[in-house]
Scaffold this motif. Structure first.
Motif, PDB file in Angstrom:
ATOM      1  N   LYS A   3       7.841 -34.032 -15.131  1.00  7.71           N
ATOM      2  CA  LYS A   3       8.080 -35.629 -14.756  1.00  7.71           C
ATOM      3  C   LYS A   3       7.782 -35.829 -13.377  1.00  7.71           C
ATOM      4  N   PHE A   4       7.707 -35.096 -12.529  1.00  9.23           N
ATOM      5  CA  PHE A   4       7.535 -35.033 -11.211  1.00  9.23           C
ATOM      6  C   PHE A   4       6.055 -35.569 -11.194  1.00  9.23           C
ATOM      7  N   PHE A   5       5.085 -34.810 -11.774  1.00  8.76           N
ATOM      8  CA  PHE A   5       3.658 -35.331 -11.768  1.00  8.76           C
ATOM      9  C   PHE A   5       3.366 -36.375 -12.501  1.00  8.76           C
ATOM     10  N   PHE A   6       4.095 -36.561 -13.548  1.00 10.42           N
ATOM     11  CA  PHE A   6       4.020 -38.020 -14.346  1.00 10.42           C
ATOM     12  C   PHE A   6       4.221 -39.139 -13.516  1.00 10.42           C
ATOM     13  N   ALA A   7       5.351 -39.196 -12.831  1.00 12.23           N
ATOM     14  CA  ALA A   7       5.743 -39.902 -11.750  1.00 12.23           C
ATOM     15  C   ALA A   7       4.637 -40.281 -10.731  1.00 12.23           C
ATOM     16  N   ALA A   8       4.113 -38.934 -10.351  1.00 19.23           N
ATOM     17  CA  ALA A   8       3.341 -39.256  -9.341  1.00 19.23           C
ATOM     18  C   ALA A   8       1.814 -39.719  -9.685  1.00 19.23           C
ATOM     19  N   ILE A   9       1.430 -39.678 -10.738  1.00 17.65           N
ATOM     20  CA  ILE A   9       0.059 -40.280 -11.382  1.00 17.65           C
ATOM     21  C   ILE A   9       0.508 -41.791 -11.540  1.00 17.65           C
ATOM     22  N   HIS A  71      11.997 -31.391   7.901  1.00 17.84           N
ATOM     23  CA  HIS A  71      11.900 -31.506   6.393  1.00 17.84           C
ATOM     24  C   HIS A  71      11.781 -30.304   5.566  1.00 17.84           C
ATOM     25  N   GLY A  72      11.851 -30.612   4.170  1.00 16.30           N
ATOM     26  CA  GLY A  72      11.771 -29.408   3.213  1.00 16.30           C
ATOM     27  C   GLY A  72      10.440 -29.053   2.859  1.00 16.30           C
ATOM     28  N   GLY A  73      10.297 -28.454   1.712  1.00 15.03           N
ATOM     29  CA  GLY A  73       8.968 -28.218   0.997  1.00 15.03           C
ATOM     30  C   GLY A  73       9.034 -26.638   0.845  1.00 15.03           C
ATOM     31  N   PRO A  74       8.298 -25.872   1.554  1.00 21.65           N
ATOM     32  CA  PRO A  74       7.671 -26.265   2.643  1.00 21.65           C
ATOM     33  C   PRO A  74       6.190 -27.034   2.501  1.00 21.65           C
ATOM     34  N   GLY A  75       5.819 -27.967   3.268  1.00 20.70           N
ATOM     35  CA  GLY A  75       4.514 -28.877   2.916  1.00 20.70           C
ATOM     36  C   GLY A  75       5.029 -30.232   2.467  1.00 20.70           C
ATOM     37  N   ALA A  76       6.232 -30.312   2.114  1.00 21.26           N
ATOM     38  CA  ALA A  76       6.609 -31.649   1.597  1.00 21.26           C
ATOM     39  C   ALA A  76       7.353 -32.518   2.524  1.00 21.26           C
ATOM     40  N   SER A  77       6.504 -33.302   3.444  1.00 21.30           N
ATOM     41  CA  SER A  77       7.170 -34.165   4.296  1.00 21.30           C
ATOM     42  C   SER A  77       8.157 -35.061   3.816  1.00 21.30           C
ATOM     43  N   GLU A 257       4.649 -46.436   7.278  1.00 16.98           N
ATOM     44  CA  GLU A 257       3.912 -45.241   8.180  1.00 16.98           C
ATOM     45  C   GLU A 257       2.826 -44.424   7.274  1.00 16.98           C
ATOM     46  N   TYR A 258       2.811 -44.695   6.113  1.00 12.67           N
ATOM     47  CA  TYR A 258       1.853 -43.910   5.362  1.00 12.67           C
ATOM     48  C   TYR A 258       1.011 -44.843   4.556  1.00 12.67           C
ATOM     49  N   SER A 259      -0.518 -44.539   4.763  1.00 12.38           N
ATOM     50  CA  SER A 259      -1.633 -45.353   3.975  1.00 12.38           C
ATOM     51  C   SER A 259      -1.903 -44.543   2.772  1.00 12.38           C
ATOM     52  N   LEU A 260      -2.932 -45.087   2.016  1.00 17.25           N
ATOM     53  CA  LEU A 260      -3.253 -44.516   0.665  1.00 17.25           C
ATOM     54  C   LEU A 260      -3.783 -43.096   1.047  1.00 17.25           C
ATOM     55  N   ALA A 261      -4.510 -43.113   1.898  1.00 10.30           N
ATOM     56  CA  ALA A 261      -5.125 -41.390   2.375  1.00 10.30           C
ATOM     57  C   ALA A 261      -3.985 -40.744   2.605  1.00 10.30           C
ATOM     58  N   ASP A 262      -2.810 -40.992   3.386  1.00 11.00           N
ATOM     59  CA  ASP A 262      -1.758 -40.196   3.936  1.00 11.00           C
ATOM     60  C   ASP A 262      -1.017 -40.008   2.432  1.00 11.00           C
ATOM     61  N   LEU A 263      -0.728 -40.812   1.532  1.00  8.56           N
ATOM     62  CA  LEU A 263      -0.027 -40.402   0.271  1.00  8.56           C
ATOM     63  C   LEU A 263      -1.176 -39.184  -0.597  1.00  8.56           C
ATOM     64  N   VAL A 264      -2.128 -39.420  -0.468  1.00  7.88           N
ATOM     65  CA  VAL A 264      -3.064 -38.487  -1.385  1.00  7.88           C
ATOM     66  C   VAL A 264      -2.814 -37.195  -0.625  1.00  7.88           C
ATOM     67  N   ASN A 265      -2.933 -37.272   0.730  1.00  5.25           N
ATOM     68  CA  ASN A 265      -2.672 -35.943   1.613  1.00  5.25           C
ATOM     69  C   ASN A 265      -1.537 -35.471   1.208  1.00  5.25           C
ATOM     70  N   TRP A 266      -0.520 -36.227   0.954  1.00  4.19           N
ATOM     71  CA  TRP A 266       0.914 -35.770   0.967  1.00  4.19           C
ATOM     72  C   TRP A 266       1.042 -34.840  -0.325  1.00  4.19           C
ATOM     73  N   GLY A 267       0.566 -35.205  -1.473  1.00  6.60           N
ATOM     74  CA  GLY A 267       0.400 -34.645  -2.512  1.00  6.60           C
ATOM     75  C   GLY A 267      -0.553 -33.324  -2.478  1.00  6.60           C
ATOM     76  N   ARG A 268      -1.607 -33.400  -1.788  1.00  6.03           N
ATOM     77  CA  ARG A 268      -2.412 -32.109  -1.538  1.00  6.03           C
ATOM     78  C   ARG A 268      -1.551 -31.189  -0.742  1.00  6.03           C
ATOM     79  N   ALA A 269      -1.038 -31.435   0.323  1.00  7.75           N
ATOM     80  CA  ALA A 269      -0.194 -30.939   1.182  1.00  7.75           C
ATOM     81  C   ALA A 269       0.791 -29.853   0.682  1.00  7.75           C
TER      82      ALA A 269
END
Length: 363
Positions: A3-9, A71-77, A257-269
């Motif tokens: 569900k998380f990945f579906f929502a992310a798409i 923040h948590g994650g790790p890697g999930a700002s 505070e987050y652009s499109l590129a930042d959001l893409v990086n968020w998922g990759r990170a």
């Protein structure tokens, strides 16, 4: 998890039509007046050889204490979510939102993955704390840690007590091997109570976790954890009365505070950094009940009644055993693993009470 990945798409499709330069709005005042003591700043710091993002906001940098969010994650700002749900704290604190090494705006595909380990992030946090103390002329700062950040925070409490006023851990990690077993048992119990044959089949086939890992159903423990957490969300052990993260993903989409590129990086990170960090031998092999039985400063734990990601009974047990000058355990009835974003008004009020008017508590 599906569900998380579906929502992310869905969010990614929407974000293609919505983007702009990231910035942070100026501090606003109800009386229209401005002061040179306020701050609304986005910047990058070189921390131990890697460029890392911080957002600093507050109404009075001279008189208000500094509050660092881990923040948590790790890697999930969760900078975007914290800004939306917890920005009220900016009135009483100089709030520092930090995207940790390998997370959010601090992520790059060029990162040296050998630096993504527990001790490195503890060292990074130490450097940042000293930077904030020196910049804002404070002897000590306050810290709040969520999930993985709660563990990072406890390491800082242990190692640098002279630099920290007090600490709040929410979604607190205590002992991952035992916590994962309790999470599994809760999920299986709920699957049976709901007569969900698919969930029962999955849980029985993967079997109880051994040292935090599910090995019988999946060749690696990671995918077993993903499947178990997917069912945990379905059965209310992750969020209160919600079975997806769609609302939070859309909220991140609307962040200043987050652009499109930042959001893409968020998922990759989130994927890359977590995948690397969990392979660190120090990542899962700990138990604070033995490793940190005593602390030298006030420590508080805020848990959700419906949190069986980091099960709240384990947090309560740790708080009762912990020796501290001041300590407290608080249970929020309408929250799961993420109290700051599920009951933000009550959470923000309690933060003010504990940090600005601290006293012996154990509720």
């Amino acid at each position: 998890m599906k569900k998380f990945f579906f929502a992310a798409i869905i969010c990614l499709v929407v974000v293609l039509f919505y983007d702009g330069c990231s910035s942070t709005p100026p501090i606003s005042y109800s009386d229209g007046k401005k002061t040179t003591r306020s701050i609304a700043e986005m910047k990058y710091l070189d921390i131990n050889g890697w460029k890392q993002f911080i957002l600093v906001r507050g109404t009075d940098t001279v008189n208000n204490p500094v509050l660092l969010l881990l923040h948590g994650g790790p890697g999930a700002s969760t900078t975007a979510l914290s800004r939306h749900y917890n920005s009220a704290l900016e009135k009483d604190f100089t709030v520092v939102y930090w995207d940790q090494r390998g997370a959010g705006k601090s992520y790059s595909s060029k990162i040296d993955t050998s630096t993504l380990h527990v001790k490195q992030l503890v060292d990074d946090a130490s450097v940042l704390i000293d930077y904030l103390r020196n910049r804002f002329k404070k002897e000590k700062i306050f810290i709040i840690g969520h999930s993985w950040g709660s563990r990072l925070g406890m390491y800082l409490v242990r190692d640098f007590p002279g630099r920290i006023n007090a600490f709040i851990g929410t979604g607190q990690e205590v002992a991952p091997y035992e916590g994962e077993l309790q999470s599994y048992e809760y999920t299986l119990e709920q699957a049976k109570a709901n007569r969900n044959t698919e969930a029962i089949k999955d849980m029985v086939e993967m079997g109880e976790p051994q040292n935090g890992n599910y090995l019988s159903m999946y060749k690696t423990g990671f995918w077993g954890t993903v499947k178990q957490k997917d069912w945990l969300l379905e059965f209310g052990g992750e969020r209160y009365e919600k079975t997806s993260y769609t609302d939070w993903l859309f909220q991140m989409l609307l962040s200043d505070e987050y652009s499109l590129a930042d959001l893409v990086n968020w998922g990759r990170a989130s994927a890359a950094t977590a995948g690397k960090m969990v392979r660190d031998p120090d990542f899962s092999d700990f138990d604070f009940r033995q490793d940190i039985p005593t602390v030298e400063l006030p420590v508080y734990f805020i848990s959700g009644l419906h949190d069986y990601n980091t099960p709240w009974p384990l947090v309560k047990q740790y708080c009762e055993q912990l020796k501290a000058p001041v300590k407290g355990f608080y249970l929020f009835e309408k929250s799961g693993h993420s109290v700051p974003f599920e009951e933000p008004d009550r959470f923000n009020a309690l933060v003010r009470k504990l940090f600005l008017h601290a006293g012996p508590q154990n509720k």
